[in-house]
Design a protein around this motif. Structure first.
Motif, PDB file in Angstrom:
ATOM      1  N   ALA A  20       0.832  -1.206   0.000  1.00  0.00           N
ATOM      2  CA  ALA A  20       0.000   0.000   0.000  1.00  0.00           C
ATOM      3  C   ALA A  20       0.866   1.256   0.000  1.00  0.00           C
ATOM      4  O   ALA A  20       0.535   2.242  -0.685  1.00  0.00           O
ATOM      5  CB  ALA A  20      -0.943  -0.007   1.203  1.00  0.00           C
ATOM      6  N   VAL A  21       1.962   1.254   0.735  1.00  0.00           N
ATOM      7  CA  VAL A  21       2.876   2.403   0.740  1.00  0.00           C
ATOM      8  C   VAL A  21       3.410   2.637  -0.666  1.00  0.00           C
ATOM      9  O   VAL A  21       3.416   3.773  -1.163  1.00  0.00           O
ATOM     10  CB  VAL A  21       4.040   2.189   1.739  1.00  0.00           C
ATOM     11  CG1 VAL A  21       5.149   3.209   1.524  1.00  0.00           C
ATOM     12  CG2 VAL A  21       3.536   2.245   3.174  1.00  0.00           C
ATOM     13  N   LEU A  29       1.594   6.558   5.840  1.00  0.00           N
ATOM     14  CA  LEU A  29       1.425   5.119   6.045  1.00  0.00           C
ATOM     15  C   LEU A  29       2.777   4.464   6.364  1.00  0.00           C
ATOM     16  O   LEU A  29       2.862   3.580   7.221  1.00  0.00           O
ATOM     17  CB  LEU A  29       0.777   4.474   4.818  1.00  0.00           C
ATOM     18  CG  LEU A  29       0.401   3.002   4.926  1.00  0.00           C
ATOM     19  CD1 LEU A  29      -0.506   2.746   6.126  1.00  0.00           C
ATOM     20  CD2 LEU A  29      -0.287   2.546   3.637  1.00  0.00           C
ATOM     21  N   ALA A  30       3.825   4.927   5.692  1.00  0.00           N
ATOM     22  CA  ALA A  30       5.169   4.431   6.007  1.00  0.00           C
ATOM     23  C   ALA A  30       5.537   4.786   7.446  1.00  0.00           C
ATOM     24  O   ALA A  30       6.150   3.973   8.154  1.00  0.00           O
ATOM     25  CB  ALA A  30       6.195   5.010   5.029  1.00  0.00           C
ATOM     26  N   LEU A  31       5.138   5.967   7.891  1.00  0.00           N
ATOM     27  CA  LEU A  31       5.393   6.377   9.274  1.00  0.00           C
ATOM     28  C   LEU A  31       4.652   5.468  10.255  1.00  0.00           C
ATOM     29  O   LEU A  31       5.208   5.081  11.291  1.00  0.00           O
ATOM     30  CB  LEU A  31       4.976   7.832   9.488  1.00  0.00           C
ATOM     31  CG  LEU A  31       5.150   8.390  10.898  1.00  0.00           C
ATOM     32  CD1 LEU A  31       6.612   8.351  11.318  1.00  0.00           C
ATOM     33  CD2 LEU A  31       4.594   9.801  10.964  1.00  0.00           C
ATOM     34  N   ALA A  32       3.413   5.126   9.933  1.00  0.00           N
ATOM     35  CA  ALA A  32       2.653   4.214  10.797  1.00  0.00           C
ATOM     36  C   ALA A  32       3.360   2.864  10.894  1.00  0.00           C
ATOM     37  O   ALA A  32       3.474   2.285  11.986  1.00  0.00           O
ATOM     38  CB  ALA A  32       1.228   4.045  10.270  1.00  0.00           C
ATOM     39  N   GLN A  33       3.857   2.364   9.764  1.00  0.00           N
ATOM     40  CA  GLN A  33       4.577   1.080   9.790  1.00  0.00           C
ATOM     41  C   GLN A  33       5.879   1.225  10.561  1.00  0.00           C
ATOM     42  O   GLN A  33       6.267   0.314  11.297  1.00  0.00           O
ATOM     43  CB  GLN A  33       4.844   0.572   8.377  1.00  0.00           C
ATOM     44  CG  GLN A  33       5.557  -0.770   8.338  1.00  0.00           C
ATOM     45  CD  GLN A  33       4.794  -1.874   9.045  1.00  0.00           C
ATOM     46  OE1 GLN A  33       3.617  -2.095   8.790  1.00  0.00           O
ATOM     47  NE2 GLN A  33       5.457  -2.577   9.950  1.00  0.00           N
ATOM     48  N   ALA A  84      11.727   1.565   7.060  1.00  0.00           N
ATOM     49  CA  ALA A  84      10.458   2.298   7.061  1.00  0.00           C
ATOM     50  C   ALA A  84      10.674   3.775   7.379  1.00  0.00           C
ATOM     51  O   ALA A  84       9.998   4.643   6.820  1.00  0.00           O
ATOM     52  CB  ALA A  84       9.481   1.670   8.050  1.00  0.00           C
ATOM     53  N   ALA A  85      11.623   4.068   8.255  1.00  0.00           N
ATOM     54  CA  ALA A  85      11.927   5.465   8.579  1.00  0.00           C
ATOM     55  C   ALA A  85      12.515   6.186   7.366  1.00  0.00           C
ATOM     56  O   ALA A  85      12.142   7.340   7.077  1.00  0.00           O
ATOM     57  CB  ALA A  85      12.878   5.543   9.769  1.00  0.00           C
TER      58      ALA A  85
END
Length: 143
Positions: A20-21, A29-33, A84-85
């Protein structure tokens, strides 16, 4: 020690999130992951995907045949956090190519774990332990 099916379930969810990212280019969304990776690296028992696994799936599956140590899982989550960061920063700071490359690496690692049980971060951790003369059993029979 932990049920190895839990991290594989988490990797499957992570695979979907990272797809999805990549499809949306969403830094949020990447931040949430990244937050999920950070929380799970800090305390695997508090990781949201693991909580879902232990609450909804594990009771229906029965006991695992073997258990694995938590240290490699924590290390793998920390590595996932880094990717992810970087993806988050890439997308949110205007470098979508950087974001996409980092997200693709996280996706590849998550997919390998989910589909084949190959945890790259865990294997890196175990290789480091062997190289430093402090081997760690990868898995032990469940009692």
């Amino acid at each position: 020690m932990t049920d190895p099916r839990g991290p594989r379930f988490a990797a499957a969810v992570t695979t979907l999130v990272m797809v999805a990212v990549l499809l949306t280019g969403s830094g949020w969304l990447a931040l949430a992951q990244a937050a999920v990776f950070a929380l799970t690296a800090a305390s695997p028992r508090l990781g949201p995907y693991g909580l879902v696994y232990r609450t909804l799936l594990a009771p229906r599956l029965g006991k695992p045949a073997e258990l694995e140590p938590l240290a490699p899982v924590r290390f793998a989550q920390a590595v996932g956090f880094v990717f992810a960061a970087v993806a988050t920063l890439g997308y949110l700071l205007g470098s979508p190519l950087t974001g996409a490359i980092a997200a693709a690496f996280a996706l590849a690692a998550a997919f390998l774990n989910a589909a084949f049980g190959l945890c790259l971060g865990c294997e890196l951790f175990l290789a480091y332990r062997r190289l430093t003369g402090r081997p760690l059993a990868a898995r032990v029979p469940a009692s």
